[in-house]
Scaffold this active site. Sequence first.
Site, PDB file in Angstrom:
ATOM      1  N   LYS A 114       1.086  -1.147   0.264  1.00 18.64           N
ATOM      2  CA  LYS A 114      -0.092   0.172   0.127  1.00 18.64           C
ATOM      3  C   LYS A 114       0.820   1.300  -0.085  1.00 18.64           C
ATOM      4  O   LYS A 114       2.078   1.329   0.510  1.00 18.64           O
ATOM      5  CB  LYS A 114      -0.929  -0.049   1.334  1.00 18.64           C
ATOM      6  CG  LYS A 114      -2.200   0.854   0.987  1.00 18.64           C
ATOM      7  CD  LYS A 114      -3.265   0.029   0.320  1.00 18.64           C
ATOM      8  CE  LYS A 114      -4.464   0.563   0.397  1.00 18.64           C
ATOM      9  NZ  LYS A 114      -5.493  -0.118  -0.057  1.00 18.64           N
ATOM     10  N   GLY A 226     -21.422   5.757   2.963  1.00 15.82           N
ATOM     11  CA  GLY A 226     -20.135   6.031   2.126  1.00 15.82           C
ATOM     12  C   GLY A 226     -20.962   6.107   0.608  1.00 15.82           C
ATOM     13  O   GLY A 226     -21.484   5.027   0.166  1.00 15.82           O
ATOM     14  N   TYR A 227     -20.431   7.064  -0.021  1.00 15.23           N
ATOM     15  CA  TYR A 227     -20.928   6.957  -1.524  1.00 15.23           C
ATOM     16  C   TYR A 227     -19.927   7.177  -2.431  1.00 15.23           C
ATOM     17  O   TYR A 227     -20.045   7.992  -3.571  1.00 15.23           O
ATOM     18  CB  TYR A 227     -22.359   8.095  -1.703  1.00 15.23           C
ATOM     19  CG  TYR A 227     -23.313   7.664  -2.292  1.00 15.23           C
ATOM     20  CD1 TYR A 227     -24.013   6.291  -1.894  1.00 15.23           C
ATOM     21  CD2 TYR A 227     -23.590   8.072  -3.639  1.00 15.23           C
ATOM     22  CE1 TYR A 227     -24.956   5.786  -2.933  1.00 15.23           C
ATOM     23  CE2 TYR A 227     -24.638   7.531  -4.385  1.00 15.23           C
ATOM     24  CZ  TYR A 227     -25.271   6.476  -4.153  1.00 15.23           C
ATOM     25  OH  TYR A 227     -26.406   5.754  -4.769  1.00 15.23           O
ATOM     26  N   GLY A 228     -18.590   6.697  -2.086  1.00 10.70           N
ATOM     27  CA  GLY A 228     -17.420   6.824  -2.839  1.00 10.70           C
ATOM     28  C   GLY A 228     -17.569   5.606  -4.076  1.00 10.70           C
ATOM     29  O   GLY A 228     -18.682   5.191  -4.221  1.00 10.70           O
ATOM     30  N   ASN A 229     -16.346   5.285  -4.579  1.00 11.43           N
ATOM     31  CA  ASN A 229     -16.606   4.022  -5.608  1.00 11.43           C
ATOM     32  C   ASN A 229     -17.397   2.977  -5.021  1.00 11.43           C
ATOM     33  O   ASN A 229     -18.069   2.301  -5.794  1.00 11.43           O
ATOM     34  CB  ASN A 229     -15.224   3.929  -5.888  1.00 11.43           C
ATOM     35  CG  ASN A 229     -14.910   2.570  -7.132  1.00 11.43           C
ATOM     36  OD1 ASN A 229     -15.087   1.513  -6.509  1.00 11.43           O
ATOM     37  ND2 ASN A 229     -15.094   2.856  -8.170  1.00 11.43           N
ATOM     38  N   ALA A 230     -17.065   2.439  -3.967  1.00  8.06           N
ATOM     39  CA  ALA A 230     -17.461   1.263  -3.337  1.00  8.06           C
ATOM     40  C   ALA A 230     -18.998   1.444  -3.226  1.00  8.06           C
ATOM     41  O   ALA A 230     -19.798   0.694  -3.387  1.00  8.06           O
ATOM     42  CB  ALA A 230     -16.754   0.819  -2.161  1.00  8.06           C
ATOM     43  N   GLY A 231     -19.348   2.490  -2.465  1.00  8.07           N
ATOM     44  CA  GLY A 231     -20.887   2.666  -1.812  1.00  8.07           C
ATOM     45  C   GLY A 231     -21.666   2.823  -2.846  1.00  8.07           C
ATOM     46  O   GLY A 231     -22.865   2.382  -3.066  1.00  8.07           O
TER      47      GLY A 231
END
Length: 426
Positions: A114, A226-231
Amino acid sequence: MAEESSQSPNSSFNLFAITQTQLDAAAEVLELDPALHAVLREPLREMHVTLPVRMDDGSIKVFKGYRVQYNDARGATKGGLRFHPNETIDTIRALAAWMTWKCAVVDIPLGGGKGGIACNTKELSSSELERLSRAYIRQMGRILGPEMDVPAPDMYTNPQIMTWMMDEYSVMRGHNEFGVITGKPLALGGSRLRNDATARGGMYCIREAAKALGIETQGATMAIQGYGNAGQYAASLGQKILGATIVAISDSQGGVYDPDGINPYWALEHKRKNGSVKDFTATGATPISNQELLELDVDILAPSALENVITARNAGNIKARILAELANGPTTPQADDILYNHGVYTIPDFLCNAGGVVVSYFEMVQNAYDYYWDDQVVDERLDTRITQAFHAVHKRAQELNVNNRIAAYCVAVERVAEAVRLRGWA
Ligand code: GLU
């Protein structure tokens, strides 16, 4: 759109100490050889760099960059790059450790790594961001490469940043090296379905968990933090793949709740225009806080943003039947025990969100062969890997009578430990 999350790391717990605690628990169950345990408890290599970057106004600003290669016994290290103002080396160590267990649990021939840069992307112009990304590769390029270490998008990084980095690396090498990084755009060696892969893998885990628990996913209620890429993809694919009703969504600014269901696409449109899903009430939803969202009485809860949001303080109030951890590290070890005792079925992060790295691995394979697969091939191969991994973990949890996280560690740690042992490192 940034990968994984649109929210900032929660720094009140040391994430690396948490990963070590989790590993220790699995080592005890496995009766792991102490020398192997000691090797697996620490990152093998770390690189810290200083990055002077010229700003648009002509001044020079100095940034700090990191890359942790946690363990490469099973193959090249693999894992994302985060651009975040509160980035710390311990957070990156923890995420690199989880990447090691993630690649092992889904049985792809890669280790874990990472990296990141402490910076606020919201305060940088596009050309400053490009210079910063290229500066990172000029320093880190010497330890990267398809056979060594392959970055990808993570918090606040995206396909454009991956492209600048791939380009800079290719210039350094004197030839195109698409396979040095994944999460690239389709036009430059990206893989089909890489964009939604994290959420897609999570949906396949939920589908299998629901079958095992006798829960019908058609019409099941689902809350997503969460409403980024995953959400955002969890919302649209939760509807499409599971037939779930998305009753609550949120981001760092707040959320909305509607028992009749929220339209994920309209919510995304609203976020694009207004910066948050918080006020997306036009279709009848009501405002809800992040804390309230976590405690809703739903079938499926998917924390998809921050780490350490489910702690000893609120774990007893979680009412969801399935906790699908699309974020990295949303649950603390004490919370794990409480959830397990309350009968919440947890799909642990490094299994639930492994879809991203599985399709990244497919991207590396496609780059190496210069031969590209269609949606159906990627989807089927992803589904097979994730489904197998899910059942390996579920079965181990039943056999050992431990929670799914410890079971996932047992499956993953055994594989990495075997590689370390066979290579003669311990
Ligand atoms: N950043 C993603 C993760 O944490 C993807 C890593 C990758 O594709 O290498 O799993």
